[in-house]
Design an enzyme around this catalytic site. Structure first.
Site, mmCIF file in Angstrom:
data_model
loop_
_atom_site.group_PDB
_atom_site.id
_atom_site.type_symbol
_atom_site.label_atom_id
_atom_site.label_comp_id
_atom_site.label_asym_id
_atom_site.label_seq_id
_atom_site.Cartn_x
_atom_site.Cartn_y
_atom_site.Cartn_z
ATOM 1 N N SER A 97 0.736 -1.497 -0.033
ATOM 2 C CA SER A 97 -0.005 0.222 -0.425
ATOM 3 C C SER A 97 0.482 1.253 -0.144
ATOM 4 O O SER A 97 0.431 2.566 -0.059
ATOM 5 C CB SER A 97 -0.994 -0.126 1.003
ATOM 6 O OG SER A 97 -0.386 0.159 2.605
ATOM 7 N N LYS A 111 -6.141 4.998 8.115
ATOM 8 C CA LYS A 111 -4.876 5.759 8.117
ATOM 9 C C LYS A 111 -5.439 7.396 7.307
ATOM 10 O O LYS A 111 -3.871 7.822 8.625
ATOM 11 C CB LYS A 111 -4.781 4.823 6.598
ATOM 12 C CG LYS A 111 -3.892 3.761 6.678
ATOM 13 C CD LYS A 111 -3.595 2.839 5.350
ATOM 14 C CE LYS A 111 -2.745 1.984 5.265
ATOM 15 N NZ LYS A 111 -2.886 1.110 3.480
#
Length: 806
Positions: free
Chosen positions: A653, A696
C-alpha cells in the site's frame, strides 16, 4: 486530476427517518439467519442429502454468529424429523465381557427398564415366598425322608452283614470303619493278640468281604444322594418356574413386537432358574475364604438382570441436536466406567456411559473443529465412526496394549449428520493434509463476514438488535441509536455498501451502550451512548496508539506535516493489535545516485521487508523502465527506506508513496509534507485500492491535529477506495470546516501533480514530455545519469585518454 471528496462521499449516513420505527421496541423479531444465504443454502443441502459422507463443515471467523445461527437452523430443521430410537445395554449371559446393545422405539426403553426392575423384584419376592411355603417344605421333607429311609435300610443291612461275619461298624470322621467284634461289641487289643494266626487270617478274609459290602453300600448311598439332589433341583425348578411364569409371560406379551427383547427375557429366565440358590438362600453353607474380597456390586444377584438405559429419547421432540463443546475422546464415543473395590477396579455393563455420538444418533451433532483437533484421539475416533457407520466403545489404551481385561460392548449402528464449526484456514489445511476429510465432509457452509447494505438487510439488522435486547434484558435503542448501529456496522467492514455479519462485536457495542444508558438513567439508548461505547472500546485498547502519537508530538518520531521537501513523502500504514487497528504515518525517503543497481529496497536488504512489500518495490523498477527507459538504459542507483522503522514492513500500500519519493528525487521537485499518501501502483502507473483506508486517514489526521492543523493538510487515496470510506465524526467535522482534506487519484501523474503543484506532463508525438513538467525533469535526469554512466564506463576502459599530451 486529483479530486477532493465532499463530506457526503467520506461517510454514508443512515437516515433515522427511513428505519420505520421510533425505537427497537417497535421492531418485530425475526427467526432467520441474517445475511448468510449461501451458508443457509449449503446447510439445507447437506442436511437433506442422505448419502454417506455428506457431513458439513461450517466455515467462518469467530464472532460471526456461525455457531448460534447453525444451532438455531438445526433445531428448526430437526423439529420436523422423526424421533430416533432408544438404546440400552443388557448383560450378555454367554459372555459378560461383550454386553448386548438393544434398540427400542423412542420412550419404550425407559418403560422397559422400569418394567424389568419391577418384574425382577416381584419375581424374587414370589420365589422366596414359594420356597418358604409349607407345601414346598412338606414336599422337600418327603423327598429327603424317603431317601434317608433308604439309606437307613442300607445301613441296617450292612450292620447285619457285618455282625454275621463277626464285625462291628463304627462311625469315624473318615466314614464307617469295620472292626472285629464279639456279642455286638468291638474286641479289645488283648483279645485280638490272643487270637491264633489262622483266626487272624480268617478274620482278615471276612473283613475284606465286609469291605466290599461296605463299598457297595456306599455307592448306593451316594447314588441316593445324587438322586435326592436331582429330585430337589427338579422340585426347586418346578416350583420356581411356577412362581415366575406369570411375571415373565406378562412382560413377554408387552414386548413381543420387539425382536430382541423376548430372547433377552428368555435368557434372564434361564439364568434365574440356573442360579436359584443366589435368591432363595439354599446355597451350601461352605464359604470361600476369598468371598470377602468379592466386589460389592456382585453381591447384588439381580444386578446382572438390570437394564442400562444408554440413550433415552422419551421426551424428545423431533430429531436430537447435540452440541458438544468439549469433544474429548470419551465425550464423543462414550466410556466404560470402573468402580474401586478393595483397591481393584471392576466394571460391568451397567457402567457403560453414552457419548455425544450416541445422544446425537439419528439426529445432528455439532462440534467445534479446533477443540476436536486439540483433544488426542478424538478426531481419529470421529472419522472411524463415520467411515464404519457404527459406534464402538473401547478404551483408548487398548490400542497401545496398556489395559487389562475390560468390556467390549456391542457396536451401535450410526446414522447421523456431523456439523463441524471452524475457521476457514483449518478447512483448507484439512483438505490438503487429511485424505479422509474430503470424503467425510463434502459440504462446506461458508459464513460471510459482510452483507449488502440494503433496506431488507437493515430491517433484519434492527430485528437482530431487538432480539439481543430482549434476550439479554437490555434497554431498547431509540431511532438515532439504531441508525448509528447501522453506520458502525458499515465501518467495521470499511464499506459504505456493506454491513458486518460479525454479530459478536456488534452485540458487545449494544451491551456497552445499554450500560451507559443505565448509568445516565435514560429509558432508551441514545446515539451518544452508542458513540461512547465505540470510543470506549478504542480508548481501553489504545495505549500503544497514544504512546506512538506522544512520540510524534515530542518529535521522537520525526513526522513533518508542513512545508515541502525533495525526495520525502509521508506514507501511511496500519498497525493491528488484535482488538484494535490504527493508522500511523511513516516518513519515506529516496536517494538517487549514479549506478546500475536500480531501485534498492533498504527494508529488504535489512530483512525488515515482507515479500509483498518487496514485490511492490520491484514494480517501481518496471514502471520507470516502461515510462522512461524506451530510448536509453535505466542507469541509476535509488534507495528507498521507511525512516525510523524497526519492526518490519509488509504490504504494497506504500508503493505509490515510494514512487512519488523517487520521482521527487529525480525531478528535484518538492513534495508537500502536509499530504500523506496511500495506495499501491502497477507497472502502468495506475493507483490501486488498499485496505485500512479509514484508519490511515484518521491516523494522519491525529498527527496533524497534534502538530497543528493548517487547512492545507489531507490524505491522497486511490479513487477505488471511495466506497470504503466511513470516517469518524471528528474527521468529518474537520473536512466540513476545510481544516482537513481527502483527495483521490487514479494514476501516478495525478498524484504527483497534487503533491508538487507541477504538471506531470504527457508524452508528445515526438516522444518527449512538455518542458517544465515532472516527467520531463525525470526523463532529463535519467538521460543525464545514463550519459554520465556511459562516459564513466569509457573512462574506465581508457584511463590515459583523458590526460593532456605534453
Amino acid at each position: 486530476m486529483a479530486q477532493e471528496l465532499t463530506l457526503q462521499e467520506v461517510y454514508r449516513i443512515c437516515d433515522p427517518a427511513t428505519l420505520g420505527c421510533r425505537s427497537s421496541a417497535e421492531v418485530g423479531t425475526r427467526d432467520i439467519i441474517i445475511g448468510q444465504d449461501r451458508a443457509v443454502s449449503a446447510l439445507r443441502f447437506g442436511l437433506d442429502i442422505k448419502n454417506k459422507g455428506f457431513n458439513i463443515y461450517v466455515s467462518g471467523v469467530p464472532g460471526s454468529g456461525r455457531t448460534t445461527a447453525t444451532e438455531r437452523y438445526l433445531h428448526e430443521f430437526a423439529s420436523k424429523k422423526p424421533v430416533p430410537d432408544d438404546w440400552i445395554y443388557v448383560n450378555n449371559f454367554k459372555d459378560r465381557l461383550q454386553p448386548n446393545a438393544i434398540c427400542l422405539p423412542a420412550g419404550r426403553a425407559r418403560k422397559f427398564r422400569k418394567d424389568m426392575e419391577a418384574m425382577v423384584k416381584s419375581a424374587i419376592q414370589d420365589l422366596k415366598a414359594m420356597f418358604e411355603s409349607e407345601e414346598y417344605t412338606r414336599h422337600k421333607e418327603e423327598l429327603v425322608n424317603a431317601v434317608q429311609q433308604k439309606k437307613q435300610d442300607l445301613l441296617d443291612h450292612l450292620n447285619q452283614e457285618a455282625q454275621q461275619e463277626g464285625f462291628v461298624l463304627q462311625p469315624t470322621p473318615m466314614g464307617l470303619l469295620s472292626v472285629p467284634g464279639r456279642k455286638g461289641r468291638p474286641i479289645t487289643e488283648e483279645e485280638f493278640l490272643k487270637l491264633t494266626e489262622q483266626e487272624k487270617e480268617e478274620l482278615s478274609a471276612r473283613q475284606q468281604k465286609i469291605k466290599g459290602v461296605m463299598e457297595e453300600a456306599t455307592r448306593k448311598a451316594q447314588n441316593l444322594d445324587r438322586e435326592l439332589r436331582k429330585r430337589l433341583e427338579e422340585l426347586d425348578r418346578e416350583v420356581a418356574e411356577y412362581a415366575i411364569r406369570q411375571h415373565f409371560e406378562a412382560l413377554h406379551e408387552i414386548y413381543s413386537d420387539l425382536d430382541e427383547i423376548p430372547q433377552f427375557l428368555e435368557d434372564v429366565r434361564s439364568d434365574l432358574l440356573d442360579h436359584l440358590d443366589e435368591f432363595t438362600g439354599t446355597q451350601e453353607d461352605e464359604q470361600n475364604p476369598l468371598d470377602m474380597l468379592r466386589p460389592r456390586p456382585r453381591q447384588d444377584p439381580t444386578r446382572k438382570y438390570a437394564v442400562n438405559l444408554l440413550v433415552d429419547h422419551g421426551e424428545q421432540e423431533g430429531a436430537p441436536v447435540v452440541v458438544e463443546m468439549n469433544p474429548t475422546y470419551n465425550n464423543l464415543i462414550g466410556r466404560v466406567e470402573h468402580e474401586a473395590v478393595f483397591g481393584a477396579l471392576v466394571t460391568d455393563f451397567t457402567l457403560i456411559r453414552a457419548g455425544a455420538l450416541h445422544r446425537a444418533n439419528g439426529g445432528y451433532l455439532v462440534l467445534p473443529m479446533e477443540e476436536l483437533l486439540r483433544n488426542p484421539f478424538a478426531w481419529d475416533a470421529l472419522k472411524r465412526a463415520l467411515e464404519n457407520q457404527k459406534i464402538e466403545i473401547e478404551d483408548v489404551t487398548e490400542r497401545y496394549g496398556l489395559t487389562t481385561q475390560t468390556l467390549r460392548p456391542e457396536p451401535i449402528p450410526l446414522d447421523m449428520k456431523v456439523v463441524l464449526i471452524g475457521r476457514p484456514d483449518l478447512y483448507q489445511l484439512l483438505l490438503r493434509y487429511d485424505e479422509s476429510f474430503r470424503e467425510l465432509f463434502k459440504v462446506k457452509a461458508d459464513f460471510d463476514t459482510q452483507m449488502d447494505r440494503n433496506e431488507e438487510n437493515i430491517q433484519n439488522y434492527l430485528s437482530f438488535v431487538c432480539n439481543l435486547v430482549n434476550y439479554d434484558g437490555l434497554r431498547h435503542l431509540d431511532q438515532e441509536a439504531l441508525a448509528r448501529v447501522v453506520e458502525f456496522a458499515s465501518r467495521l467492514v470499511d464499506d459504505q455498501e456493506k454491513l458486518t455479519t460479525h454479530f459478536g462485536n456488534m452485540s458487545d457495542v449494544i451491551r456497552e451502550a445499554s450500560y451507559y444508558a443505565t448509568q445516565d438513567g435514560d429509558e432508551l439508548v441514545r446515539r451518544k451512548h452508542v458513540d461512547r461505547a465505540i470510543e470506549g472500546r478504542y480508548y481501553r485498547s489504545g495505549l500503544i496508539r497514544d504512546r506512538i502519537q506522544e512520540m510524534i508530538a515530542r518529535d521522537t518520531i520525526k513526522i513533518t506535516v508542513t512545508g515541502a521537501r525533495v525526495g520525502e513523502v509521508n506514507g501511511l500504514s496500519v498497525i493491528s493489535l488484535g482488538d484494535i487497528r490504527f493508522g500511523q504515518p511513516s516518513r519515506i525517503t529516496a536517494s538517487i545516485s549514479l549506478g546500475k543497481e536500480g531501485v534498492v529496497d533498504i527494508e529488504r536488504e535489512a530483512e525488515l521487508g515482507g515479500p509483498i512489500h518487496t514485490k511492490g518495490v520491484l514494480i517501481l523498477s518496471g514502471y520507470l523502465a516502461e515510462k522512461y527507459a524506451q530510448d536509453k538504459p535505466l542507469s541509476l542507483s535509488a534507495r528507498l527506506v521507511f525512516e525510523q522503522n524497526y519492526s518490519g514492513v509488509e504490504g504494497d500500500s506504500a508503493s505509490s508513496a515510494e514512487l512519488y519519493a523517487l520521482l521527487s528525487a529525480l525531478s528535484g521537485a518538492s513534495i508537500r509534507q502536509g499530504i500523506a499518501v496511500t495506495g499501491s501502483v502497477n507497472q502502468r502507473g495506475e493507483i490501486q485500492a488498499i485496505g485500512g483506508v479509514n484508519e490511515k486517514i484518521e491516523g494522519f489526521y491525529e498527527v496533524c491535529k497534534i502538530k497543528g492543523l493548517t487547512g492545507d493538510q489531507g490524505v491522497l487515496i486511490p479513487a477505488s477506495n471511495i466506497k470504503n470510506l466511513m470516517l469518524k465524526e471528528e474527521v468529518r467535522t474537520a473536512i466540513e470546516k476545510g481544516e482537513f482534506h481527502v483527495w483521490t487519484v487514479t494514476t501516478v501523474d495525478e498524484g504527483i501533480e497534487l503533491l508538487t503543484g507541477i504538471p506531470a506532463g504527457e508524452r508528445q508525438e515526438d516522444g518527449r514530455f512538455p518542458a517544465d513538467t515532472i516527467n520531463a525533469r525525470v526523463d532529463a535526469r535519467l538521460r543525464e545519469l545514463a550519459e554520465r554512466m556511459e562516459k564513466f564506463g569509457k573512462d574506465e576502459e581508457n584511463p590515459e585518454s583523458g590526460k593532456e599530451e605534453k
